[in-house]
Design an enzyme around this catalytic site. Structure first.
Site, mmCIF file in Angstrom:
data_model
loop_
_atom_site.group_PDB
_atom_site.id
_atom_site.type_symbol
_atom_site.label_atom_id
_atom_site.label_comp_id
_atom_site.label_asym_id
_atom_site.label_seq_id
_atom_site.Cartn_x
_atom_site.Cartn_y
_atom_site.Cartn_z
ATOM 1 N N SER A 91 -7.392 -1.455 3.314
ATOM 2 C CA SER A 91 -8.180 -0.228 3.199
ATOM 3 C C SER A 91 -9.369 -0.298 4.167
ATOM 4 O O SER A 91 -9.173 -0.561 5.348
ATOM 5 C CB SER A 91 -8.624 -0.021 1.752
ATOM 6 O OG SER A 91 -9.073 1.296 1.526
ATOM 7 N N ASP B 256 -2.694 3.229 1.017
ATOM 8 C CA ASP B 256 -3.758 2.241 0.822
ATOM 9 C C ASP B 256 -3.232 0.826 0.529
ATOM 10 O O ASP B 256 -2.608 0.581 -0.499
ATOM 11 C CB ASP B 256 -4.635 2.712 -0.340
ATOM 12 C CG ASP B 256 -5.937 1.922 -0.450
ATOM 13 O OD1 ASP B 256 -5.997 0.796 0.061
ATOM 14 O OD2 ASP B 256 -6.882 2.448 -1.053
#
Length: 479
Positions: A169, A309
């Site tokens: 991320s 993510d």
């Protein structure tokens, strides 16, 4: 208070040493004896290696080192040894590690008529393989990403940034930046003014979004384009020698997460990998990866799949880094807002309360692992509930700590801030928090990585020499 208010590492070190003088930490460092490690073994080994080095006999020294170089000899790697004094650990431990490092350099400098090149190369390859190496893992962070910049800045100033770096991320953005810039570029970037400006949409410097407003996918793309050159993983490795790894999660139910790097996906472009790793489900759209084909053209990579993510499934990719690079020592910069509130550095404040909390967390993790199949059998056919359930369980069952953990002092953040554009003051604060959280760990990291860093510094020119001899016109390849 001087420790808390320090603005630089030198200020922090001075305050830490002063406090050790007042509180007994300085005397503790000077005293070999402790129940925390086998001090008698370390003292004997230190005397032995000094004697062998002083003999001037390279074969005797090589034989001694061939007996084994261990990072936790006599328990000297025990993290508790770094919590009795504010600065550093037992002088005996530091002296022994430094002596081993000098012994390795002494063998490397031995003339080839005494120890042939091939014999030295074989020894250093074997020693490096057996000893292992360290990796830096940068967690998911949302808008707290500047904390990672502070951590990397502090490590970089001491030459302690590992060559193996992973990011998930927001952490992937920092990992990619570090892995696509050489040391000179990083030094310029870490100048205070440049550091704040360069993080674009995470601060007010972009002037395109108001402070506190939600980050948009366009603003994230701008940050990625501004920070990260348009390189593939292989091209980045060729440029910097750093082995960067980016975690991505599959959007589809039955696919596996991936760790993208120069080994598993050398022709994949880093920018798309970062955008995928930052694609928080429900906030940013999933991303199709891109790769460079044999004609140098950009084309979709596994076009039938999209990715989201990376922190949802592999925030700290310990097993994969171990398998790919022989990593056996991990440093984490952990500021994942989803789990940060529950994390404690298990190597610090070891008391009944922290032990009880650790037991509870392990029990809860096992419960989630056991109930996952049943939960998925109930929601498996209902999108997006099945995807959300998988991600919740993924977050709950991961390990989020490492051998050395760098955590922010502040564990709770306003949810409104986590995906918002930050002010310059907030960006500066997070960077300084990352630095301040790293300073107390510097000596531990220095000691724990000295041998592997020394071995790498010796092996790299030797490997280049071999490669040039075998393939005079070929570029350096990943080793």
């Amino acid at each position: 208070m001087r420790l808390i208010n320090a603005n630089t590492y030198d200020e922090w070190k001075s305050a830490a040493l002063a406090q050790d003088e007042r509180m007994g930490g300085a005397n503790w460092r000077k005293t070999d004896k402790s129940t925390l490690y086998d001090w008698e073994v370390i003292r004997r080994r230190l005397n032995e290696v000094r004697t062998v080095r002083a003999s001037g006999d390279p074969h005797r020294l090589l034989f001694y080192l061939n007996e084994g170089i261990h990072g936790n000899m006599g328990g000297m790697g025990n993290p508790a040894l770094y919590h009795r004094a504010r600065f550093g650990t037992k002088d005996l431990v530091t002296s022994y590690i430094n002596e081993l490092g000098e012994a390795l350099k002494q063998v490397a400098a031995t003339p080839e008529e005494d120890i042939p090149f091939n014999e030295k190369l074989e020894f250093f390859r074997r020693a490096s393989h057996c000893f292992g190496r360290s990796a830096l893992m940068l967690s998911g962070a949302g808008a707290l990403g500047p904390f990672h910049l502070g951590v990397v800045k502090a490590l970089s100033e001491h030459g302690l940034v590992p060559d193996v770096i992973s990011g998930a991320s927001a952490g992937s953005m920092v990992a990619a930046f570090v892995g696509t810039h050489d040391d000179a570029s990083l030094a310029r970037f870490f100048m205070p003014r440049t550091l704040v400006d360069a993080f674009g949409e995470f601060s007010e410097s972009s002037r395109k979004a108001s402070i506190g407003s939600p980050m948009s996918i366009d603003s994230v793309r701008e940050v990625v384009s501004g920070l990260i050159p348009d390189l593939t993983f292989e091209e980045a490795f060729q440029k910097t020698g750093r082995k960067i790894n980016i975690s991505v999660s599959p959007r589809e139910m039955h696919q596996q997460s991936r760790l993208l790097n120069a080994i598993t996906s050398p022709n994949v472009y880093i920018r798309e990998a970062v955008l995928a790793s930052c694609a928080i489900p429900g906030i940013f759209p999933p991303v199709t990866l891109a790769a460079k084909n044999r004609l140098g053209q950009r084309q979709p990579y596994v076009p039938s799949r999209k990715w989201v993510d990376g922190s949802m499934t592999d925030d700290m990719p310990v097993r994969r880094l171990t398998r790919l690079y022989g990593v056996n020592h991990f440093i984490s910069s952990q500021t994942n807002p989803m789990v940060l509130w529950a994390l404690r550095d298990e190597h610090q404040n070891d008391n009944l309360l922290t032990r009880s909390w650790a037991i509870y967390q392990k029990a809860a993790k096992e419960f989630y692992k056991a109930t996952y199949p049943m939960a998925m059998s109930l929601v498996g056919n209902y999108y997006p509930l099945n995807v959300v359930t998988r991600m919740i369980y993924g977050l709950a069952t991961q390990d989020y700590t490492a051998d050395i953990n760098i955590l922010p002092r502040r564990k709770f953040w306003s949810p409104a801030k986590l995906l918002s554009v930050l002010s310059e003051a907030e960006t500066r604060y997070l960077i300084s928090e990352g630095e301040a959280a790293t300073w107390p760990k510097i000596e531990m990291i220095r000691n724990c990585t000295l041998i592997s860093r020394t071995l790498d510094s010796i092996l790299e020119p030797m490997e280049r020499q071999v490669s040039h001899h075998l393939h005079p016109q070929a570029p350096t390849t990943l080793v």
